[in-house]
Structures are given as structure tokens and as C-alpha cells.
Design an enzyme around this catalytic site. Structure first.
Site, PDB file in Angstrom:
ATOM      1  CE  LYS A  78      -3.207   2.627   2.996  1.00 47.57           C
ATOM      2  NZ  LYS A  78      -4.105   2.613   4.186  1.00 47.57           N
ATOM      3  CG  ASP A 116      -5.461   7.965   4.711  1.00 44.90           C
ATOM      4  OD1 ASP A 116      -6.341   8.631   4.132  1.00 44.90           O
ATOM      5  OD2 ASP A 116      -5.691   6.922   5.365  1.00 44.90           O
ATOM      6  CE  LYS A 170      -6.537   8.626   8.073  1.00 41.70           C
ATOM      7  NZ  LYS A 170      -7.185   7.502   8.747  1.00 41.70           N
ATOM      8  CG  ASP A 207      -1.923   5.228   5.061  1.00 40.48           C
ATOM      9  OD1 ASP A 207      -1.817   4.184   5.728  1.00 40.48           O
ATOM     10  OD2 ASP A 207      -2.985   5.593   4.520  1.00 40.48           O
ATOM     11  CG  ASP A 219      -9.888   7.526   6.669  1.00 38.77           C
ATOM     12  OD1 ASP A 219      -8.793   7.467   6.059  1.00 38.77           O
ATOM     13  OD2 ASP A 219      -9.977   7.762   7.893  1.00 38.77           O
ATOM     14  CD  GLU A 225      -6.587   5.325   2.460  1.00 45.77           C
ATOM     15  OE1 GLU A 225      -7.608   5.436   3.174  1.00 45.77           O
ATOM     16  OE2 GLU A 225      -5.465   5.039   2.927  1.00 45.77           O
ATOM     17  NE  ARG A 235     -10.954  -1.137   3.692  1.00 45.10           N
ATOM     18  CZ  ARG A 235     -11.609  -1.328   4.841  1.00 45.10           C
ATOM     19  NH1 ARG A 235     -12.793  -1.917   4.848  1.00 45.10           N
ATOM     20  NH2 ARG A 235     -11.074  -0.945   5.978  1.00 45.10           N
TER      21      ARG A 235
HETATM   22  N1  BES Z   1      -4.322   4.347   6.966  1.00 49.99           N
HETATM   23  C1  BES Z   1      -5.513   4.116   7.689  1.00 49.99           C
HETATM   24  C2  BES Z   1      -5.350   3.060   8.783  1.00 49.99           C
HETATM   25  C3  BES Z   1      -4.443   3.386   9.926  1.00 49.99           C
HETATM   26  C4  BES Z   1      -4.791   4.303  10.891  1.00 49.99           C
HETATM   27  C5  BES Z   1      -3.259   2.678  10.080  1.00 49.99           C
HETATM   28  C6  BES Z   1      -3.961   4.560  11.954  1.00 49.99           C
HETATM   29  C7  BES Z   1      -2.419   2.922  11.145  1.00 49.99           C
HETATM   30  C8  BES Z   1      -2.771   3.862  12.079  1.00 49.99           C
HETATM   31  C9  BES Z   1      -6.615   3.616   6.759  1.00 49.99           C
HETATM   32  O1  BES Z   1      -6.589   4.151   5.485  1.00 49.99           O
HETATM   33  C10 BES Z   1      -7.901   4.015   7.404  1.00 49.99           C
HETATM   34  O2  BES Z   1      -8.147   5.185   7.506  1.00 49.99           O
HETATM   35  N2  BES Z   1      -8.696   3.024   7.821  1.00 49.99           N
HETATM   36  C11 BES Z   1      -9.935   3.262   8.460  1.00 49.99           C
HETATM   37  C12 BES Z   1     -10.974   2.381   7.825  1.00 49.99           C
HETATM   38  C13 BES Z   1     -12.402   2.721   8.179  1.00 49.99           C
HETATM   39  C14 BES Z   1     -12.774   4.064   7.587  1.00 49.99           C
HETATM   40  C15 BES Z   1     -13.296   1.628   7.636  1.00 49.99           C
HETATM   41  C16 BES Z   1      -9.774   2.936   9.938  1.00 49.99           C
HETATM   42  O3  BES Z   1      -9.029   2.019  10.270  1.00 49.99           O
HETATM   43  O4  BES Z   1     -10.394   3.624  10.747  1.00 49.99           O
HETATM   44 ZN    ZN Z   2      -4.782   4.752   4.758  1.00 49.88          ZN
HETATM   45 MN    MN Z   3      -7.618   5.971   5.327  1.00 48.66          MN
END
Ligand code: BES
Ligand code: ZN
Ligand code: MN
Length: 463
Positions: free
Chosen positions: A231, A236, A243, A254, A313, A315, A317
Site C-alpha cells: 500500500k 492519507d 480524519k 501510510d 478513508d 482507501e 483496500r
Molecule cells: N491508513 C488508515 C489506517 C491506519 C490508521 C493505520 C492509523 C495505522 C494507524 C486507513 O486508510 C484508514 O483510515 N482506515 C480506516 C478504515 C475505516 C474508515 C473503515 C480505519 O481504520 O479507521
Molecule cells: Zn490509509
Molecule cells: Mn484511510
């Protein structure tokens, strides 16, 4: 983008090197009785108890250091040697005993010298140098060190200096060094070449930060195919489902999965593993602009499945879905992906334990075992199919975000699974890629979590 040349802290010769004698605390408390009285009273005066990482320089009659006593845990790993290296003053040293693993000892020692000082004056502190143990493979240690340093540097680099274009340039530099083929599909071309989700996530970024798909191939086309996917979200923001500040603060990292896989690919090529390697990195910035993708949008993926956006968010996947579909189209013998995919994996396992998902028990077991012997551990979580209906959409084949926050890292992995149909041995790693609490050899900043364990299973299987 230029990364600094690396010089490892190894001594040219062991001729003048101070011998390091290693003790566990238990061995020291038992065996120190046999040491000369002067040594014992010096050790006692300095409270030396051979605790892991504790060192004591023993002087000769003229007061110059003659020998080093060093503490080791019962089960030493590479970080045990990093702790010793970090505690010693400048000079040349050699191990006066057989380390548990010569490469690991040398690698740990070397990693104690790793710094990220692109943005400030480098530390002037001179390093303790190690005369390589006889059993160590210098080229291998160097390759792994460089792979880890590359990944760490890229992760720690701020987003203003490491956008999708710079990440692609770093990948191209690695490809060039090892005469690998490297293709980069940029911007609108992603639509023509059918990477619609990569384009959708990345299209809101500035013109010089357009989304791209980095595609490296290396090795004998007839050798077993191993494909790595990482990834590469260079920042992000969360997109329109933005966020909060605390969640956005660290999001330069990220692209950690991409950095780890690029480092791993570099090590594989340096070590000339007899495989046909492919590395796919979707590189984007998840930005906000008038052209940003929106909650409720529906997009047809590379594979043909339609995806409804529940949350912009989620993104990672999306871009991985297109990259994994391409990877899967060749049915590689092994397909590995790494991604800073969910906060939920961190809630479940904390920062230091990547979550491992795989439908293939043999591959999962091999990875867990590799994690243990390399001290680069994972923890397996289930691809629990009944949770797949959290991702059901009313208008499309799948939604990118579950309708509940429960099992967030599992539903993210289940989302990815829908884009893989041919490959049996697939594993997905949800990694943090960052050291928050520094320890010797592991300064605060980016970390190549999983890299050594992944290399280990590939060396085991193909070397
Ligand atoms: N990059 C983030 C996940 C993340 C957050 C990794 C903090 C490490 C530390 C990812 O893109 C994300 O925002 N995921 C969301 C998914 C949700 C919106 C379904 C999450 O984990 O809250
Ligand atoms: Zn992310
Ligand atoms: Mn995200």
C-alpha cells in the site's frame, strides 16, 4: 530523490579489536567467582550484573581498555547486539564467543548505527565498530541492512518530499540498480490501462502528485513466481470523510507497506534469489479537492466487481484491490501484501505485532514460524467469512467500509480476498510500520516490520 550512501559500522580487521565476552546475568552471578579479584571488584564497583545490554570495559595495568564484558538475555536476538553496540564507546570490537546467529548479531550491531538525519546535522557521535564474526555472511547482512534502511527512510520521510512521484522514483532507482524492468502507469493512463480504483483514490491530488501504479519485474521468467504488493498511500487525509487531527498526524507513514515491500524486493534482488519477482505498488495521495471521490460513489474495479464507497478513508483496500487483481491474474506461487490498512488491527494487537491473514494454513504457519526465529513476529487473525456480509452493498457488489466498526481489520482483509481468485498462497499483513517507543537498533520513526521474516521464508523455500 537521492538517499545517502550507507557505510556499515564494521571494523576492517579484528587485529586490534577489543574482545567482547558475553554473559547472561545467571552465568555471570555463577561464573564471576572464577574471575581475577581485580575484575570482580571493578565489576561490583560499577554495578555490572550482565543485564541485557549492560557493558563494562575492563582496563589493563596502564588504564587502557583491554576487554569488554557484556550482558545478554537467555535467548539473544539481533536487538541484544544492537543494545551492546549502542552502549559502547568508539573503537573496534570483536565477539569472543559464538553468537546464536552470526548474521543476526552483525545485523543488530549495524542497525544500532541507523539514523534518520536528512533534516538536521548528523550526530557527531562516532560509532563502535564490529569485526565481523567468521560465520557471518557480509554481503547478506549488508543487503538486509540496506533493505531495512531504505524502508525506514521512505516511511519517515515527510509527505512534502515523498509523494507518489518520489515513491515511484525510489522504486525506479532500485529497479535500475538490479537491472529489473520497471513500468509506471501515471494519472489518466490508469483509466486506459484499467486501474480505476487507483485512479479514483488518487485523482484529487495536485498535478505533480498524480496517482500511479509501479510495476517491477525481475528474474528468470521461468522461475517460480513470487509477487509482492504494498500500500503506497503517501498521505492519507481521509479524503472527504476527513480524519480528525489526531488521526491524520502520522499519515505520512501510510505508504509503509510499499516501503517494506520495496525494501524486501531490493534484498531479494541483491541476494539473487532464484525466483521471478514482481512488485506492484499503487502509489497515491488520498487528498481533498473538488475532484475528490465521494461517499456513495460507485466504481467498477479492475477485476470487474463494482465497489460502493462507504467511507473515503477506507482507501487502502481500494487501491490494493486493483493491484491484487493484477497480481492474481498471473497465479503466482506466493502472493504477499503489506499495508498500513486499519486502525482496528492496532487496537487488537498494538503497534508491534502485524496482523497476518491468509486462507492458506501452510503459508500462515510458515510465516508465524519465520516470525519467531527472526524475532520479527506476526499474529494471525481469521478471515472469518460470516463477517463478509458487513460489506454488503445495496447497489454494488461490495462496499469498501463495513456498516459496523466491529472486526475492522478482518473486514478489510475480507474485502481484499474478493479480488483474489486464482492464487492459493496469499498472505496479507496489516502493519503499523512505525516505532513509537525507541529501543537500541530501533529509533523512533519508520520501521520495516515483517521484512526479515518474509525474506526468511523466501530464502528457506528458494535458496
Ligand atoms: N491508513 C488508515 C489506517 C491506519 C490508521 C493505520 C492509523 C495505522 C494507524 C486507513 O486508510 C484508514 O483510515 N482506515 C480506516 C478504515 C475505516 C474508515 C473503515 C480505519 O481504520 O479507521
Ligand atoms: Zn490509509
Ligand atoms: Mn484511510
Amino acid at each position: 530523490m537521492k538517499l545517502p550512501a550507507l557505510k556499515l559500522p564494521f571494523a576492517e580487521t579484528s587485529a586490534k579489536a577489543l574482545p567482547i565476552r558475553g554473559f547472561t546475568a545467571a552465568a555471570w552471578s555463577k561464573d564471576s567467582r572464577r574471575e581475577p579479584a581485580a575484575t570482580r571488584s571493578w565489576a561490583e564497583a560499577q554495578s555490572f550484573a550482565a543485564k541485557p545490554g549492560q557493558v563494562l570495559l575492563l582496563p589493563d595495568a596502564s588504564g587502557k581498555p583491554r576487554t569488554v564484558l557484556a550482558g545478554l538475555p537467555e535467548q539473544p536476538d539481533l536487538w541484544s547486539y544492537a543494545a551492546i553496540a549502542a552502549a559502547l564507546p568508539e573503537g573496534d570490537y570483536r565477539l569472543d564467543f559464538q553468537p546464536h546467529d552470526a548474521d543476526d548479531a552483525a545485523l543488530g550491531w549495524a542497525l544500532a548505527s541507523y539514523r534518520f538525519d536528512r533534516y538536521r546535522k548528523p550526530s557527531a557521535k562516532p560509532l563502535a565498530r564490529l569485526a565481523l564474526p567468521r560465520a557471518a555472511n557480509k554481503a547478506r547482512v549488508q543487503a538486509i541492512y540496506e533493505a531495512i534502511a531504505l524502508a525506514r527512510d521512505l516511511i519517515t520521510m515527510p509527505s512534502n518530499d515523498l509523494g507518489p512521484a518520489e515513491l515511484a522514483a525510489a522504486a525506479q532507482a532500485v529497479a535500475k540498480r538490479f537491472k529489473a524492468q520497471c513500468r509506471v502507469i501515471v494519472g489518466e493512463q490508469l483509466l486506459k490501462q484499467n486501474y480505476p480504483l487507483v485512479h479514483m483514490v488518487g485523482r484529487a491530488a495536485a498535478a505533480h502528485r498524480q496517482p500511479r501504479l509501479i510495476d517491477i519485474t525481475w528474474g528468470n521468467p521461468k522461475a517460480p513466481k513470487v509477487t509482492l504488493v504494498g500500500k503506497g498511500v503517501c498521505f492519507d487525509s481521509g479524503g472527504l470523510d476527513i480524519k480528525p487531527p489526531s488521526g491524520m498526524l502520522m499519515m505520512k507513514k501510510d505508504m509503509g507497506g510499499a516501503a517494506i515491500m520495496l525494501g524486501l524486493a531490493q534484498a531479494i534482488m541483491a541476494l539473487k534469489l532464484p525466483i521471478r519477482l514482481r512488485l506492484l505498488i499503487p502509489a497515491v495521495e488520498n487528498a481533498i479537492s473538488a475532484d475528490a471521490f465521494r461517499p456513495g460513489d460507485v466504481c467498477k474495479s479492475r477485476k470487474g466487481l463494482t465497489v460502493e464507497i462507504g467511507n473515503t478513508d477506507a482507501e487502502g483496500r481500494l487501491i490494493l484491490a486493483d493491484a491484487l487483481a493484477e497480481a492474481d491474474s498471473e497465479t503466482p506461487e506466493i502472493l504477499l501484501d503489506a499495508a498500513t490498512l486499519t486502525g482496528a488491527a492496532r487496537v487488537a494487537l498494538g503497534p508491534d505485532l502485524p496482523a497476518l491473514f491468509s486462507p492458506d494454513d501452510a503459508l500462515a504457519d510458515a510465516l508465524l514460524a519465520a516470525g519467531r526465529v527472526t524475532n520479527d513476529p506476526f499474529w494471525r487473525l481469521p478471515l472469518h467469512s460470516p463477517y463478509r456480509d458487513y460489506l454488503d452493498s445495496k447497489v454494488a457488489d461490495i462496499n469498501n467500509a463495513g456498516d459496523t466498526p466491529f472486526a475492522g481489520s478482518i473486514t478489510a482483509a475480507l474485502f481484499l480476498r474478493d479480488f483474489i481468485s486464482n492464487t492459493k498462497a496469499w498472505a496479507h499483513l496489516d502493519v503499523y510500520a512505525w516505532t513509537a517507543r525507541p529501543r537500541p537498533g530501533r529509533p523512533a520513526g519508520g520501521e520495516a516490520m515483517g521484512l526479515r521474516a518474509l525474506l526468511h521464508i523466501l530464502e528457506r523455500r528458494y535458496r
